[in-house]
Design a protein around this motif. Structure first.
Motif, PDB file in Angstrom:
ATOM      1  N   ASP A 261      83.442   2.673  53.252  1.00  0.00           N
ATOM      2  CA  ASP A 261      82.892   1.780  54.270  1.00  0.00           C
ATOM      3  C   ASP A 261      82.975   0.336  53.777  1.00  0.00           C
ATOM      4  O   ASP A 261      82.057  -0.180  53.130  1.00  0.00           O
ATOM      5  CB  ASP A 261      81.441   2.167  54.572  1.00  0.00           C
ATOM      6  CG  ASP A 261      80.884   1.440  55.793  1.00  0.00           C
ATOM      7  OD1 ASP A 261      81.447   0.386  56.173  1.00  0.00           O
ATOM      8  OD2 ASP A 261      79.887   1.915  56.356  1.00  0.00           O
ATOM      9  N   GLN A 262      84.069  -0.326  54.091  1.00  0.00           N
ATOM     10  CA  GLN A 262      84.266  -1.691  53.617  1.00  0.00           C
ATOM     11  C   GLN A 262      83.269  -2.658  54.260  1.00  0.00           C
ATOM     12  O   GLN A 262      82.872  -3.638  53.649  1.00  0.00           O
ATOM     13  CB  GLN A 262      85.701  -2.142  53.880  1.00  0.00           C
ATOM     14  CG  GLN A 262      86.712  -1.278  53.146  1.00  0.00           C
ATOM     15  CD  GLN A 262      88.122  -1.841  53.179  1.00  0.00           C
ATOM     16  OE1 GLN A 262      88.324  -3.037  53.056  1.00  0.00           O
ATOM     17  NE2 GLN A 262      89.101  -0.965  53.334  1.00  0.00           N
ATOM     18  N   GLY A 263      82.856  -2.347  55.491  1.00  0.00           N
ATOM     19  CA  GLY A 263      81.846  -3.175  56.135  1.00  0.00           C
ATOM     20  C   GLY A 263      80.521  -3.117  55.402  1.00  0.00           C
ATOM     21  O   GLY A 263      79.832  -4.135  55.250  1.00  0.00           O
ATOM     22  N   LEU A 264      80.154  -1.928  54.922  1.00  0.00           N
ATOM     23  CA  LEU A 264      78.918  -1.782  54.159  1.00  0.00           C
ATOM     24  C   LEU A 264      79.014  -2.549  52.837  1.00  0.00           C
ATOM     25  O   LEU A 264      78.072  -3.236  52.444  1.00  0.00           O
ATOM     26  CB  LEU A 264      78.631  -0.304  53.890  1.00  0.00           C
ATOM     27  CG  LEU A 264      77.426   0.002  53.000  1.00  0.00           C
ATOM     28  CD1 LEU A 264      76.145  -0.562  53.593  1.00  0.00           C
ATOM     29  CD2 LEU A 264      77.292   1.507  52.785  1.00  0.00           C
ATOM     30  N   LEU A 265      80.155  -2.440  52.161  1.00  0.00           N
ATOM     31  CA  LEU A 265      80.339  -3.187  50.910  1.00  0.00           C
ATOM     32  C   LEU A 265      80.200  -4.692  51.160  1.00  0.00           C
ATOM     33  O   LEU A 265      79.596  -5.410  50.362  1.00  0.00           O
ATOM     34  CB  LEU A 265      81.708  -2.878  50.305  1.00  0.00           C
ATOM     35  CG  LEU A 265      81.903  -1.474  49.726  1.00  0.00           C
ATOM     36  CD1 LEU A 265      83.341  -1.305  49.247  1.00  0.00           C
ATOM     37  CD2 LEU A 265      80.928  -1.213  48.580  1.00  0.00           C
ATOM     38  N   ALA A 266      80.753  -5.153  52.280  1.00  0.00           N
ATOM     39  CA  ALA A 266      80.655  -6.578  52.609  1.00  0.00           C
ATOM     40  C   ALA A 266      79.214  -6.971  52.897  1.00  0.00           C
ATOM     41  O   ALA A 266      78.752  -8.057  52.490  1.00  0.00           O
ATOM     42  CB  ALA A 266      81.547  -6.897  53.807  1.00  0.00           C
ATOM     43  N   LEU A 267      78.483  -6.096  53.594  1.00  0.00           N
ATOM     44  CA  LEU A 267      77.076  -6.372  53.892  1.00  0.00           C
ATOM     45  C   LEU A 267      76.269  -6.514  52.605  1.00  0.00           C
ATOM     46  O   LEU A 267      75.473  -7.447  52.450  1.00  0.00           O
ATOM     47  CB  LEU A 267      76.506  -5.238  54.753  1.00  0.00           C
ATOM     48  CG  LEU A 267      74.998  -5.293  55.033  1.00  0.00           C
ATOM     49  CD1 LEU A 267      74.672  -6.448  55.972  1.00  0.00           C
ATOM     50  CD2 LEU A 267      74.511  -3.966  55.623  1.00  0.00           C
TER      51      LEU A 267
END
Length: 272
Positions: free
Chosen positions: A92-98
């Motif tokens: 989950d790249q979005g989670l890593l970014a968050l």
């Protein structure tokens, strides 16, 4: 502090701790982080993972974390074993970014994140390159099927050094079809195995987390049992003949037979 949403992921502040956050995904608690005290581990399963790490030789480690969450255990390792180098893999790249935006780690922490599928990433890295692998991968509330097989277990063994240790956070309930299959799978690959869980879970009274420990070297299970029993929510360490009885003839998981871990019964891990 305010709640931060990112799709199905949500960061909620803990009103009782000034800079602590709870990460939920699809309403299920995934991580708890106290930025002022990275050694604080709120969740019982995280403390059990830490108990195993604490029983290892002192000093920095080369660690691989499959499943990132809010980087709770990588932060703990960075604080307790300075100089460790850690790779965190999460699809989950979005989670890593968050997490990078809202709860960043220091540039010199030794923690590096990778947006990738855990198994594909593991298959691409060099052999004998890690002292520790921690698998805490959930698609929602279930361990993905391709991270349950003999092929996956062999990849984990390949990446670990000869004295390395593999840890996995799993979840199941009676009759433990999934958990027993995972123990059988890793027993077919590693020389030594142990399981850590609360007595109520082991007796089939409720669905819950269990930590699988696998290695080629003998584990200090006496020290591990002492630490687990002293926890606020005491747990048992199962090994040897007792573990063989628990596995009860379950077979290792081949690729064609792989299934995700069971869906938790309603309310097992949710929050109010």
């Amino acid at each position: 502090m305010r709640t931060v949403d990112h799709g199905v992921a949500k960061l909620m502040p803990d009103v009782d701790r000034p800079r602590a956050w709870l990460l939920t995904v699809d309403g299920a608690p995934q991580s708890y982080v106290d930025l002022d005290d990275p050694t604080h581990l709120e969740f019982e399963y995280a403390r059990r993972l830490a108990h195993v790490i604490e029983s290892l030789d002192d000093g920095p480690v080369e660690a691989v974390h499959l499943g990132g969450g809010a980087l709770t255990l990588p932060r703990y390792l960075a604080a307790t074993r300075p100089g460790s180098r850690q790779q965190v893999v999460d699809a989950d790249q979005g989670l890593l970014a968050l997490i990078a935006e809202q709860l960043p780690v220091a540039a010199d922490s030794g923690i590096r994140t990778h947006g990738a599928d855990a198994r594909k990433w593991l298959e691409a890295v060099a052999g004998a390159s890690a002292d520790l692998i921690v698998a805490d991968v959930f698609g929602g509330s279930r361990v993905p099927a391709h991270l349950t097989t003999l092929g996956y277990a062999r990849e984990a063994e390949r990446v670990l050094r000869p004295d390395g240790v593999y840890l996995a956070n799993l979840a199941d309930g009676a009759p433990f079809t999934f958990l027993r299959s995972q123990l059988a799978t890793f027993q077919a690959v590693f020389a030594h195995l142990a399981l850590i869980a609360e007595p109520g879970v082991l007796r089939g009274r409720r669905f819950g987390n269990a930590v699988l420990v696998a290695a080629h070297r003998e584990l200090d299970t006496a020290e591990l049992a002492r630490r687990a029993a002293a926890d606020a929510f005491p747990a048992r360490v199962v090994q040897g003949q007792a573990l063989t009885r628990f596995i009860d003839g379950a077979r290792p998981v081949e690729e064609a037979d792989a299934v995700a871990s069971p869906e938790p019964p309603g309310g097992s891990f949710g929050i109010g």
